[in-house]
Design a protein around this motif. Structure first.
Motif, PDB file in Angstrom:
ATOM      1  N   GLY A 150       0.649  -1.315  -0.007  1.00 20.66           N
ATOM      2  CA  GLY A 150      -0.138   0.042  -0.104  1.00 20.66           C
ATOM      3  C   GLY A 150       0.887   1.209   0.017  1.00 20.66           C
ATOM      4  N   LEU A 151       2.024   1.179   0.064  1.00 21.70           N
ATOM      5  CA  LEU A 151       3.150   2.286  -0.082  1.00 21.70           C
ATOM      6  C   LEU A 151       3.066   3.131  -1.314  1.00 21.70           C
ATOM      7  CD1 LEU A 151       6.148   1.003   2.032  1.00 21.70           C
ATOM      8  CD2 LEU A 151       4.155   2.341   2.756  1.00 21.70           C
ATOM      9  N   TYR A 152       3.576   4.350  -1.357  1.00 21.90           N
ATOM     10  CA  TYR A 152       3.810   5.057  -2.618  1.00 21.90           C
ATOM     11  C   TYR A 152       4.832   4.090  -3.568  1.00 21.90           C
ATOM     12  CZ  TYR A 152       1.287   9.411  -2.398  1.00 21.90           C
ATOM     13  OH  TYR A 152       0.220  10.591  -2.456  1.00 21.90           O
ATOM     14  N   VAL A 153       5.931   3.649  -2.546  1.00 18.19           N
ATOM     15  CA  VAL A 153       6.740   2.417  -3.443  1.00 18.19           C
ATOM     16  C   VAL A 153       6.577   1.163  -3.150  1.00 18.19           C
ATOM     17  CG1 VAL A 153       9.293   2.070  -3.799  1.00 18.19           C
ATOM     18  CG2 VAL A 153       8.544   4.517  -3.366  1.00 18.19           C
ATOM     19  N   PRO A 154       5.477   0.444  -3.885  1.00 16.39           N
ATOM     20  CA  PRO A 154       4.746  -0.633  -3.350  1.00 16.39           C
ATOM     21  C   PRO A 154       5.717  -1.934  -3.620  1.00 16.39           C
ATOM     22  CG  PRO A 154       4.016   0.161  -5.201  1.00 16.39           C
ATOM     23  CD  PRO A 154       4.945   1.186  -5.118  1.00 16.39           C
ATOM     24  N   GLU A 197      -5.406  10.653  -3.068  1.00 19.10           N
ATOM     25  CA  GLU A 197      -5.366  10.816  -4.561  1.00 19.10           C
ATOM     26  C   GLU A 197      -4.041  10.915  -5.539  1.00 19.10           C
ATOM     27  OE1 GLU A 197      -6.623  14.887  -7.044  1.00 19.10           O
ATOM     28  OE2 GLU A 197      -7.555  14.585  -5.207  1.00 19.10           O
ATOM     29  N   TYR A 198      -3.257  11.274  -4.574  1.00 24.76           N
ATOM     30  CA  TYR A 198      -2.031  11.385  -5.518  1.00 24.76           C
ATOM     31  C   TYR A 198      -1.377  10.114  -5.884  1.00 24.76           C
ATOM     32  CZ  TYR A 198      -2.046  16.418  -5.046  1.00 24.76           C
ATOM     33  OH  TYR A 198      -1.772  17.822  -5.160  1.00 24.76           O
ATOM     34  N   LYS A 199      -1.588   9.142  -4.725  1.00 29.84           N
ATOM     35  CA  LYS A 199      -1.101   7.694  -4.796  1.00 29.84           C
ATOM     36  C   LYS A 199      -1.864   6.861  -5.967  1.00 29.84           C
ATOM     37  CE  LYS A 199      -0.630   5.929  -1.026  1.00 29.84           C
ATOM     38  NZ  LYS A 199      -0.821   5.035   0.327  1.00 29.84           N
ATOM     39  N   GLU A 200      -3.187   7.404  -6.392  1.00 31.67           N
ATOM     40  CA  GLU A 200      -3.699   6.618  -7.540  1.00 31.67           C
ATOM     41  C   GLU A 200      -3.121   7.069  -8.821  1.00 31.67           C
ATOM     42  OE1 GLU A 200      -5.410   3.803  -6.852  1.00 31.67           O
ATOM     43  OE2 GLU A 200      -5.026   4.218  -4.743  1.00 31.67           O
ATOM     44  N   GLN A 201      -2.638   8.199  -8.744  1.00 28.08           N
ATOM     45  CA  GLN A 201      -2.301   8.933 -10.190  1.00 28.08           C
ATOM     46  C   GLN A 201      -0.944   8.238 -10.868  1.00 28.08           C
ATOM     47  OE1 GLN A 201      -1.850  13.277  -9.612  1.00 28.08           O
ATOM     48  NE2 GLN A 201      -3.992  13.475  -8.971  1.00 28.08           N
ATOM     49  N   ASN A 202      -1.098   7.695 -11.705  1.00 28.14           N
ATOM     50  CA  ASN A 202       0.041   6.887 -12.368  1.00 28.14           C
ATOM     51  C   ASN A 202       0.554   8.067 -13.083  1.00 28.14           C
ATOM     52  OD1 ASN A 202      -0.940   4.496 -11.564  1.00 28.14           O
ATOM     53  ND2 ASN A 202      -2.303   4.086 -13.301  1.00 28.14           N
ATOM     54  N   ASN A 203       2.144   7.942 -12.967  1.00 25.98           N
ATOM     55  CA  ASN A 203       2.926   8.736 -13.844  1.00 25.98           C
ATOM     56  C   ASN A 203       2.798  10.159 -13.699  1.00 25.98           C
ATOM     57  OD1 ASN A 203       4.121   6.171 -14.976  1.00 25.98           O
ATOM     58  ND2 ASN A 203       2.484   6.249 -16.335  1.00 25.98           N
ATOM     59  N   SER A 204       2.120  10.610 -12.794  1.00 25.82           N
ATOM     60  CA  SER A 204       2.133  12.075 -12.538  1.00 25.82           C
ATOM     61  C   SER A 204       3.434  12.586 -11.864  1.00 25.82           C
ATOM     62  CB  SER A 204       0.900  12.434 -11.645  1.00 25.82           C
ATOM     63  OG  SER A 204       1.300  12.079 -10.227  1.00 25.82           O
ATOM     64  N   ARG A 205       3.888  13.949 -12.258  1.00 27.29           N
ATOM     65  CA  ARG A 205       4.965  14.380 -11.550  1.00 27.29           C
ATOM     66  C   ARG A 205       5.091  14.543 -10.131  1.00 27.29           C
ATOM     67  NH1 ARG A 205       9.709  16.671 -12.097  1.00 27.29           N
ATOM     68  NH2 ARG A 205      10.160  18.702 -11.144  1.00 27.29           N
ATOM     69  N   ILE A 206       3.750  14.685  -9.516  1.00 24.53           N
ATOM     70  CA  ILE A 206       3.888  14.785  -8.056  1.00 24.53           C
ATOM     71  C   ILE A 206       4.119  13.431  -7.441  1.00 24.53           C
ATOM     72  CG2 ILE A 206       2.352  14.905  -6.085  1.00 24.53           C
ATOM     73  CD1 ILE A 206       1.201  17.798  -7.234  1.00 24.53           C
TER      74      ILE A 206
END
Length: 297
Positions: A150-154, A197-206
Motif C-alpha cells: 500500500g505504499l507509494y513505493v509498493p 488521490e496522488y497515490k492513485e495517479q499513474n506517472n504524475s510528476r507529483i
C-alpha cells in the motif's frame, strides 16, 4: 518448531554437505541453538505455510530445489552466529584464543573479512529464496512480503526506478518501514487530504517526486541503521573522513548524499503542489458616487 536438520548423527556432516564450510566433527548439538534462531528468522520472512512445505519435503527425504534454498541460508546464518563464540575458549586461567600446531589463529582483519563475506552470502541466499517464492506458482508470498503493497513505493520494481539495489527483495523489505514512516510524517504534511488521490495517479510528476523522496530517505536511513553488507558496493562511498563502517565505507558521507537528493525532491514537490492550488483574487468593489472628485458628470 521443526528444524530442517537431524540430531540422529552427532556430527555436522549434514551441514557440511550443503555449505562445504565446516569441519564435519563439529557437534550438531553445539550448533543447534544457532540453527533454531536462524530458523525463526527464515520463518518470519517466508511465512509458516512455506516453511511447513519445506519440512514436509525434508521428512519425505526429497531433494527438491525449494528445500535446498531454505536450508542453505539456515546453515550460513547458524555458522555466522556460532563462529564468534568459538574463537575464544574459556579456561580456568580466563579466556584464551584458540590455536594448535596445525592451525594458526587468523588476524583480526581476516576474521572481519570472513564475517562480512559470510553475512553477504547469507543475504544473497535469502534473496534467492524470496525470488524463488515470488516467481513460483506453487508457493505464496508471505505476510512479510506483502505488508508494504500500500505504499507509494509498493515493490522492488518501483524502488529501482530511482535507486538500483541489485534486485534485492530483502533490502527493499528492510527499507520499506522507513518509507512508510516518511509518508506518515513528511509527505502527508505536504499533500494533506490529497494523499490518497496522488497515490492513485499513474506517472504524475507529483507522485514521482513523492516516490523519489521516499526512496532516498529510506536509503539514508538504512545506511545509518542497517548492516552495510546489505547494500551493493556501488551504492556506498569509500571511507575518507567521519564515522566509517568496518568494511571501509564512509557512512556519514554516503547518507548525506542520499539526504541531499531527498531534500531536492521535497523542494520540487512543494513547488508542484503550490501550482495546483487556485488562488482566488476577489474583484475590487467600486463604491463611489458623483460627489467624488474623480467622477465627472
Amino acid at each position: 518448531m521443526k528444524i530442517l536438520f537431524s540430531k540422529e548423527y552427532d556430527d555436522s556432516s549434514e551441514l557440511l554437505e550443503l555449505s562445504g564450510l565446516n569441519d564435519a566433527d563439529i557437534k550438531i548439538t553445539h550448533l543447534w541453538p544457532s540453527l533454531r534462531s536462524a530458523t525463526r528468522d527464515i520463518i518470519n520472512i517466508i511465512g509458516k505455510d512455506n516453511y511447513q512445505k519445506a519440512v514436509d519435503l525434508y521428512e519425505a527425504g526429497s531433494n527438491d530445489e525449494f528445500l535446498e534454498l531454505v536450508r542453505y541460508p539456515l546453515v550460513l546464518d547458524a555458522f555466522r552466529k556460532f563462529s564468534p563464540l568459538t574463537d575464544i575458549k574459556f579456561t580456568e586461567n580466563g579466556r584464551q584464543f584458540r590455536a594448535d600446531d596445525h592451525h594458526k589463529a587468523p588476524w583480526e582483519w581476516q576474521i572481519n573479512k570472513s564475517d562480512a563475506e559470510m553475512e553477504k552470502a547469507y543475504y544473497a541466499s535469502v534473496d534467492e529464496l524470496i525470488s524463488f517464492i515470488t516467481e513460483s506458482e506453487e508457493y505464496d508470498s508471505s505476510e512479510y512480503m506483502l505488508q508494504f503493497t500500500g505504499l507509494y513505493v509498493p515493490n522492488l520494481r518501483v524502488f529501482q526506478d530511482f535507486v538500483h539495489i541489485n534486485n534485492s527483495h530483502l533490502l527493499y523489505y528492510k527499507l520499506a518501514p522507513a518509507m512508510r514512516y516518511f509518508e506518515e510524517t513528511e509527505i502527508i504534511n505536504r499533500v494533506g487530504n490529497k494523499f490518497a488521490e496522488y497515490k492513485e495517479q499513474n506517472n504524475s510528476r507529483i507522485k514521482k517526486l513523492i516516490q523519489n523522496a521516499c526512496v532516498h530517505y529510506a536509503m539514508s536511513d538504512g545506511i545509518n541503521k542497517l548492516s552495510n553488507q546489505l547494500f551493493p558496493e556501488g551504492l556506498m562511498k569509500a571511507e575518507r573522513t567521519g564515522r566509517k563502517a568496518t568494511n571501509g565505507y564512509d557512512v556519514e558521507s554516503t547518507a548525506l548524499h542520499y539526504d541531499r537528493i531527498k531534500d531536492s525532491a521535497l523542494l520540487s514537490l512543494e513547488q508542484e503542489i503550490r501550482k495546483t492550488k487556485t488562488v482566488y483574487v476577489p474583484r475590487r468593489l467600486l463604491n463611489f458616487d458623483d460627489k467624488d472628485g474623480f467622477v465627472s458628470t
